[in-house]
Write a protein that holds these residues in place. Structure first.
Motif, PDB file in Angstrom:
ATOM      1  N   GLY A 588      11.391  -2.715  54.238  1.00 10.18           N
ATOM      2  CA  GLY A 588      11.607  -2.977  55.657  1.00 10.18           C
ATOM      3  C   GLY A 588      12.979  -2.550  56.114  1.00 10.18           C
ATOM      4  O   GLY A 588      13.135  -1.963  57.196  1.00 10.18           O
ATOM      5  N   LEU A 589      13.991  -2.812  55.295  1.00 11.69           N
ATOM      6  CA  LEU A 589      15.337  -2.351  55.621  1.00 11.69           C
ATOM      7  C   LEU A 589      15.391  -0.827  55.686  1.00 11.69           C
ATOM      8  O   LEU A 589      16.046  -0.248  56.556  1.00 11.69           O
ATOM      9  CB  LEU A 589      16.331  -2.862  54.578  1.00 11.69           C
ATOM     10  N   GLY A 590      14.684  -0.180  54.772  1.00 12.89           N
ATOM     11  CA  GLY A 590      14.614   1.281  54.817  1.00 12.89           C
ATOM     12  C   GLY A 590      13.926   1.774  56.070  1.00 12.89           C
ATOM     13  O   GLY A 590      14.310   2.803  56.635  1.00 12.89           O
ATOM     14  N   GLY A 591      12.897   1.044  56.539  1.00  6.39           N
ATOM     15  CA  GLY A 591      12.216   1.430  57.769  1.00  6.39           C
ATOM     16  C   GLY A 591      13.126   1.342  58.978  1.00  6.39           C
ATOM     17  O   GLY A 591      13.097   2.210  59.854  1.00  6.39           O
ATOM     18  N   GLY A 597      17.481   7.051  62.107  1.00  6.81           N
ATOM     19  CA  GLY A 597      17.840   8.377  61.610  1.00  6.81           C
ATOM     20  C   GLY A 597      18.898   8.367  60.532  1.00  6.81           C
ATOM     21  O   GLY A 597      19.529   9.399  60.270  1.00  6.81           O
ATOM     22  N   ASP A 598      19.109   7.241  59.863  1.00 10.56           N
ATOM     23  CA  ASP A 598      20.140   7.121  58.823  1.00 10.56           C
ATOM     24  C   ASP A 598      19.568   7.566  57.483  1.00 10.56           C
ATOM     25  O   ASP A 598      19.064   6.759  56.694  1.00 10.56           O
ATOM     26  CB  ASP A 598      20.632   5.671  58.760  1.00 10.56           C
ATOM     27  N   VAL A 599      19.631   8.867  57.219  1.00 13.83           N
ATOM     28  CA  VAL A 599      19.023   9.442  56.018  1.00 13.83           C
ATOM     29  C   VAL A 599      19.666   8.872  54.755  1.00 13.83           C
ATOM     30  O   VAL A 599      18.979   8.548  53.779  1.00 13.83           O
ATOM     31  CB  VAL A 599      19.153  10.977  56.039  1.00 13.83           C
ATOM     32  N   PRO A 630      11.429   7.615  52.620  1.00 17.87           N
ATOM     33  CA  PRO A 630      11.982   8.973  52.585  1.00 17.87           C
ATOM     34  C   PRO A 630      11.020  10.028  53.116  1.00 17.87           C
ATOM     35  O   PRO A 630      11.454  11.018  53.710  1.00 17.87           O
ATOM     36  CB  PRO A 630      12.265   9.189  51.088  1.00 17.87           C
ATOM     37  N   ALA A 631       9.711   9.826  52.921  1.00 14.82           N
ATOM     38  CA  ALA A 631       8.744  10.792  53.452  1.00 14.82           C
ATOM     39  C   ALA A 631       8.838  10.857  54.972  1.00 14.82           C
ATOM     40  O   ALA A 631       8.767  11.939  55.570  1.00 14.82           O
ATOM     41  CB  ALA A 631       7.324  10.412  53.025  1.00 14.82           C
ATOM     42  N   PHE A 632       9.027   9.704  55.597  1.00 17.09           N
ATOM     43  CA  PHE A 632       9.146   9.684  57.057  1.00 17.09           C
ATOM     44  C   PHE A 632      10.449  10.326  57.510  1.00 17.09           C
ATOM     45  O   PHE A 632      10.462  11.158  58.427  1.00 17.09           O
ATOM     46  CB  PHE A 632       9.070   8.233  57.559  1.00 17.09           C
ATOM     47  N   THR A 637      14.418  16.215  59.100  1.00 14.59           N
ATOM     48  CA  THR A 637      15.489  17.070  58.587  1.00 14.59           C
ATOM     49  C   THR A 637      14.972  18.495  58.401  1.00 14.59           C
ATOM     50  O   THR A 637      13.757  18.725  58.388  1.00 14.59           O
ATOM     51  CB  THR A 637      16.010  16.545  57.231  1.00 14.59           C
ATOM     52  N   PRO A 638      15.877  19.471  58.221  1.00  7.86           N
ATOM     53  CA  PRO A 638      15.422  20.850  57.951  1.00  7.86           C
ATOM     54  C   PRO A 638      14.924  21.055  56.516  1.00  7.86           C
ATOM     55  O   PRO A 638      14.508  22.155  56.169  1.00  7.86           O
ATOM     56  CB  PRO A 638      16.688  21.689  58.200  1.00  7.86           C
ATOM     57  N   ARG A 639      14.951  20.003  55.688  1.00  8.30           N
ATOM     58  CA  ARG A 639      14.578  20.153  54.265  1.00  8.30           C
ATOM     59  C   ARG A 639      13.056  20.100  54.125  1.00  8.30           C
ATOM     60  O   ARG A 639      12.491  19.121  53.632  1.00  8.30           O
ATOM     61  CB  ARG A 639      15.260  19.071  53.439  1.00  8.30           C
ATOM     62  N   VAL A 640      12.398  21.166  54.527  1.00 12.67           N
ATOM     63  CA  VAL A 640      10.936  21.155  54.579  1.00 12.67           C
ATOM     64  C   VAL A 640      10.320  21.107  53.183  1.00 12.67           C
ATOM     65  O   VAL A 640       9.259  20.501  52.987  1.00 12.67           O
ATOM     66  CB  VAL A 640      10.400  22.364  55.372  1.00 12.67           C
ATOM     67  N   GLN A 641      10.957  21.735  52.201  1.00  6.77           N
ATOM     68  CA  GLN A 641      10.405  21.708  50.846  1.00  6.77           C
ATOM     69  C   GLN A 641      10.519  20.314  50.243  1.00  6.77           C
ATOM     70  O   GLN A 641       9.607  19.836  49.562  1.00  6.77           O
ATOM     71  CB  GLN A 641      11.120  22.743  49.965  1.00  6.77           C
ATOM     72  N   LEU A 642      11.638  19.649  50.469  1.00  9.41           N
ATOM     73  CA  LEU A 642      11.793  18.276  49.977  1.00  9.41           C
ATOM     74  C   LEU A 642      10.806  17.356  50.675  1.00  9.41           C
ATOM     75  O   LEU A 642      10.225  16.454  50.041  1.00  9.41           O
ATOM     76  CB  LEU A 642      13.229  17.801  50.211  1.00  9.41           C
TER      77      LEU A 642
END
Length: 950
Positions: A588-591, A597-599, A630-632, A637-642
């Motif tokens: 939940g904290l990660g959500g 937007g805090d990657v 992290p998937a969300f 981000t521009p890191r499309v492969q990640l």
């Protein structure tokens, strides 16, 4: 024996060194040639190399160093065999290039036939005999032949040494050998041999004077080359690689980012930059840096799929990100390509460690089922207090329905009551032991009070309520949230009539969870608040309800308040030792961090959760929901492969859980990530599976339509307009009867982009205009949410602006359309235009622009000195640029992909936010972005004028 031919050798005296016989033979050869000059004069007069034909001194140096060509070597050797002076020059040149060989060089020389002591001794004797004994003139040519053989032998040895040294002393080789000598980090360097990791000897960016000699030599060689060619990309890349080995990560990243931006992008550049980012992230604790490293390595893998160094480093980075399933797949690929047995052993060891973790997760469901499979298993678990303590939280939550069905089956003949058979008695015993375990380990009496008094076990109403509760939990576990709401409401009502507060609260928590999962957030928030207000002292129920309340609260200021609430629930979960609820609270904290937007925070929380998850024995769903954070965030981000990697990991973990609804949702998230990364084949394969699932679950047609729209956008990006049209037609069919504005909006944008590319703007314009009018009407009463709705509908305004430009509408009308969007995201109202128009702000804009040509005192400026407004509108494959001044509005287009522009903007933000980045890198990133955003606009501003950027 051949030793007898040497009259000067004393009996028992050892053979001379390998070099001495050759040197002496050459001296004797030169002396013999001097003595026999007169006797051979007649023959030398006919030689083509006689007299003034002697080569220049520099030619002998080129011969000795190995720089001469094969034809040149033959001519020079033949001349040296006939000319004593040139033979001496050759000898001096050979001495100049005959430093003591390195151990590797000496070993290579020993493998040559000419490197054997016996061979050299025999040659020396023959040369000596040929120089001291007079030969008849008819044998003179053999004397010269032997001299040539001797010189050739010397040349072979010298050339071997020179070639070995030339190959072995390159900066690339020296850097690899330095790494092999002292491997201070897990990642591999190109060309390096295997060695075990040793602790680092100094801090990041520091220097203790302990750098190896090879590293210093490599650095010196690189600097010499850069002095000659300071912009050479090869030597700059090697300089950055040396910086990484010296732990100077900032300058390494600065160099490599510049090289990648300038192109071409190669696997080697990506791998080196990934190493720099990974090591800097390790030293500084930056999750963002190490996430960037994995994205670069994945891109390198796409370009060079069989490179073992790239695969090794990629698997290490995957482990670091907690992507165990991805890492297992990559280690298996790595072992197919690696040939060094020592590197293979390290990869195999790491693979086995990950497989142990993964097998524990994969077998979790079946192991839990075995505990409840029969009466003997249930009694055994009830008697094993230690084993029960490790499982009591899961058994009292998602596994509770199995126990309730076994312990409280309804009687077939209600008049006689329900005989409790062996399975029933075992289940009741396990429930009683489970309640005691919750009190003992978690200080939580909810299950004990739920089961008290024993007389309830004979009450048909309690039996019915218990079974309804079990059905509600099962429905929510399987993703049937409407069923979960229905069964939990019926159970709650029966428990309320019985006065069973614990049962009533447990049923209400299940209903609140079903409301949250079906996105009925207002009702969820209201019910959770009411339950928390009662506070009946049941820890698990209170912590779960508080977590749900934080998720469902979307009111003003909810983000900061919910962050505090999640922290409190996390602390409660830790205090009561509820590990699964602790994982849930952290997610939940990660959500909350993802929504802001805090990657960095999202990754930090997720990794902490994943380390706990893989260190224990928990349901796969808990790991899957953790990776979903992290998937969300990576979709932003521009890191499309990640992003693709993380979505794969989340989907594979969700596939291990029984919740088919969540699996279907995550499959569509995976499709979106694959489309964004350009992985068309994977997206198509998942789409085919989704179609099969949709056939059995009609409620998923909306998700399928969404993915088909995304597939159409991918085809548009690849300029495959026929395939895009086919996908949009399929999406339109699946949207039939749906009243989902989000899908209708996305469809309108994709269809507009297609018609724009096909040169048919008139066909797209009405649909886009109606979509904007409808959206503005829906958002009119939304208050503060109007801003959110406007941002979500940016593509509608942008695509319609492109359509209007293609229709050659007046520039002021296109700017008026864009001004509507700009005002809305600023929270300001926009007027309703007559006849569903969207350009009624035009007259107001013209009045504002007319003032651009005046001084503050009202006087007119000269035409050459006026204020200007510059701005841009980003589309899928182009950027629309506009310039507005007192004379009007001019629009133009720059062909540039949206993903490339966002990547350029992210690169500029990254370099400007790093204090150690060089000004050269900042200028390069700024020019790249500025040329796109402003390069197509020509301004004539002078001093004192204002340049306004939108």
């Amino acid at each position: 024996m051949i030793e007898d031919f040497n009259p000067n050798r004393s009996p028992g005296r050892p053979l001379e060194s390998a070099e001495d016989p050759l040197a002496r033979a050459l001296n004797e050869l030169i002396a013999g040639q001097s003595i026999g000059r007169a006797g051979a004069s007649s023959e030398r007069e006919t030689s083509p190399f006689a007299g003034s034909a002697c080569p220049e001194p520099g030619e002998w140096s080129r011969l000795a160093s190995g720089a001469a060509g094969s034809a040149e070597i033959d001519v020079l050797l033949a001349h040296a065999g006939l000319c004593p002076g040139c033979a001496g020059s050759l000898r001096r040149s050979l001495e100049m290039f005959s430093e003591d060989p390195l151990p590797e060089e000496a070993a290579e020389i020993r493998n040559l036939a000419s490197g054997a002591v016996e061979w050299q001794h025999r040659l020396a004797i023959e040369l000596a005999r040929s120089s001291h004994r007079p030969f008849p003139p008819k044998w003179l040519k053999y004397k010269y032949l032997w001299a040539g053989v001797g010189l050739a032998a010397c040349l072979v040895i010298a050339a071997s040494v020179a070639l070995w040294r030339q190959h072995g002393n390159t900066p690339e080789r020296l850097l690899a050998e330095s790494y092999t000598h002292t491997r201070s980090f897990d990642l591999r360097m190109p060309g390096a041999g295997f060695s075990a990791v040793v602790p680092e000897t100094h801090l990041r960016g520091g220097s203790t004077g302990r750098e190896s000699a090879k590293l210093l030599d490599a650095r010196a060689g690189i600097e010499r080359e850069l002095e000659r060619t300071p912009d050479d990309s090869h030597w700059l890349q090697l300089e950055a690689r040396a910086d990484v080995m010296e732990e100077k990560f900032d300058p390494a990243i600065d160099i490599l980012d510049r090289l990648l931006a300038a192109g071409p992008v190669t696997p080697g550049l990506l791998a080196d930059d990934a190493s720099a980012y990974f090591q800097r992230g390790t030293a500084s604790g930056s999750e963002n840096d190490r996430a960037t490293a994995l994205d670069y390595l994945r891109r390198a893998d796409e370009l060079a799929p069989g490179d073992p160094v790239v695969l090794f480093n990629e698997a290490i980075a995957m482990e670091d990100r907690g992507l165990v399933m991805n890492a297992v797949e990559t280690w298996n690929r790595y072992l197919r390509f690696e040939r060094d047995p020592r590197w293979q052993a390290e990869g195999r060891r790491r693979l086995q460690e990950l497989e142990l973790k993964l097998n524990r997760i994969k077998s979790h469901e079946s192991r839990m089922e075995r505990h409840l499979a029969n009466p003997q298993a249930m009694r055994s678990l009830a008697d094993d207090q230690a084993a029960l303590s490790a499982l009591d939280e899961e058994l009292s939550s998602t596994r509770l329905p199995t126990l309730l069905r076994s312990a409280f089956a309804l009687p077939v003949d209600r008049s006689r009551g329900s005989p409790c058979d062996d399975g029933c008695q075992a289940a009741r015993s396990l429930l009683q032991a489970l309640g005691s375990s919750l009190e003992r380990n978690h200080h939580d009496p909810w299950l004990t009070q739920f089961l008290s008094p024993d007389s309830l076990f004979q009450n048909p109403q309690f039996l019915q309520a218990a079974l309804f509760l079990g059905q509600a939990i099962d429905a929510d576990t399987l993703g049937d949230y409407s069923g979960g709401q229905r069964w939990s409401a019926r159970a709650r009502a029966l428990f309320h009539d019985l006065g069973n507060i614990a049962g009533e609260d447990r049923a209400e928590v299940e209903r609140i969870y079903a409301l949250q999962r079906s996105f009925t957030l207002a009702s969820c928030h209201q019910a959770a608040k009411a339950l928390l207000a009662r506070d009946n002292g049941f820890a698990w129920l209170r912590i779960h309800a508080a977590t749900l309340d934080a998720v469902c609260d979307t009111g003003p200021g909810a983000a900061s308040a919910n962050d505090t609430l999640f922290l409190r629930t996390l602390q409660l979960a830790q205090d009561h030792h509820y590990a699964l609820l602790e994982l849930r609270a952290r997610s939940g904290l990660g959500g909350i961090a993802a929504e802001s937007g805090d990657v960095e925070t999202v990754w930090r929380i997720a990794l902490e959760n994943l380390h706990r998850f893989y260190g224990g024995d928990y349901p796969p769903l808990r790991g899957a929901t953790t990776v979903a954070g992290p998937a969300f965030i990576e979709e932003l981000t521009p890191r499309v492969q990640l992003s693709l990697l993380v979505n794969r990991e989340a989907f594979n973990l969700f596939a291990l859980s029984p919740n088919r609804a969540i699996q279907a949702e995550q499959r569509f998230a995976l499709i979106r990530a694959a489309i964004r990364a350009g992985s068309l084949q994977e997206a198509q394969e998942q789409m085919n599976i989704a179609r099969t699932e949709t056939a059995f679950a009609p409620g998923m047609k909306g998700e399928q339509a969404e993915s088909e729209i995304l597939m159409a956008e991918l085809y548009l990006d690849r300029n495959d307009l026929t395939a895009a049209d086919r996908m949009l037609n399929a999406a339109h069919e699946h949207m039939g009867g749906e009243d989902n504005f989000v899908q209708l909006r996305n469809y309108a944008v994709a269809r507009g982009e297609l018609e724009l590319l096909l040169g048919r703007p008139d066909e797209a314009e009405p649909r886009l205009r109606r979509a904007i009018v409808e959206e503005e009407l829906q958002a009119a009463g939304a208050g503060a949410q109007n801003v959110v709705f406007a941002r979500q509908n940016r593509e509608l305004y942008a695509t319609l602006a492109g359509i209007w430009l293609a229709q050659k509408r007046p520039g002021i009308e296109i700017l008026a359309l864009w001004e509507r969007y700009r005002l809305r995201i600023l929270g300001q109202p926009v007027p309703v235009c007559p006849d569903e128009g969207l350009a009624c702000l035009g007259p107001r804009l013209e009045r504002v622009l007319s003032r651009f040509g005046q001084h503050s005192d009202g006087l007119s400026r000269a035409d050459s000195g006026e204020d200007q407004l510059l701005g841009q509108v980003l589309l899928l494959d182009r950027v629309l640029l506009y310039r507005a001044d007192a004379h009007g509005v001019a629009w133009s287009e720059v062909p540039f992909r949206k993903e490339d522009l966002l990547g350029a903007a992210a690169a500029l933000e990254r370099v400007t936010s790093t204090p150690t980045t060089s000004q050269q890198s900042v200028d390069q990133a700024a020019r790249r972005l500025g040329n796109v955003l402003l390069g197509g606009l020509r301004t004539s501003s002078t001093a004192g004028d204002r340049l306004l950027l939108e």
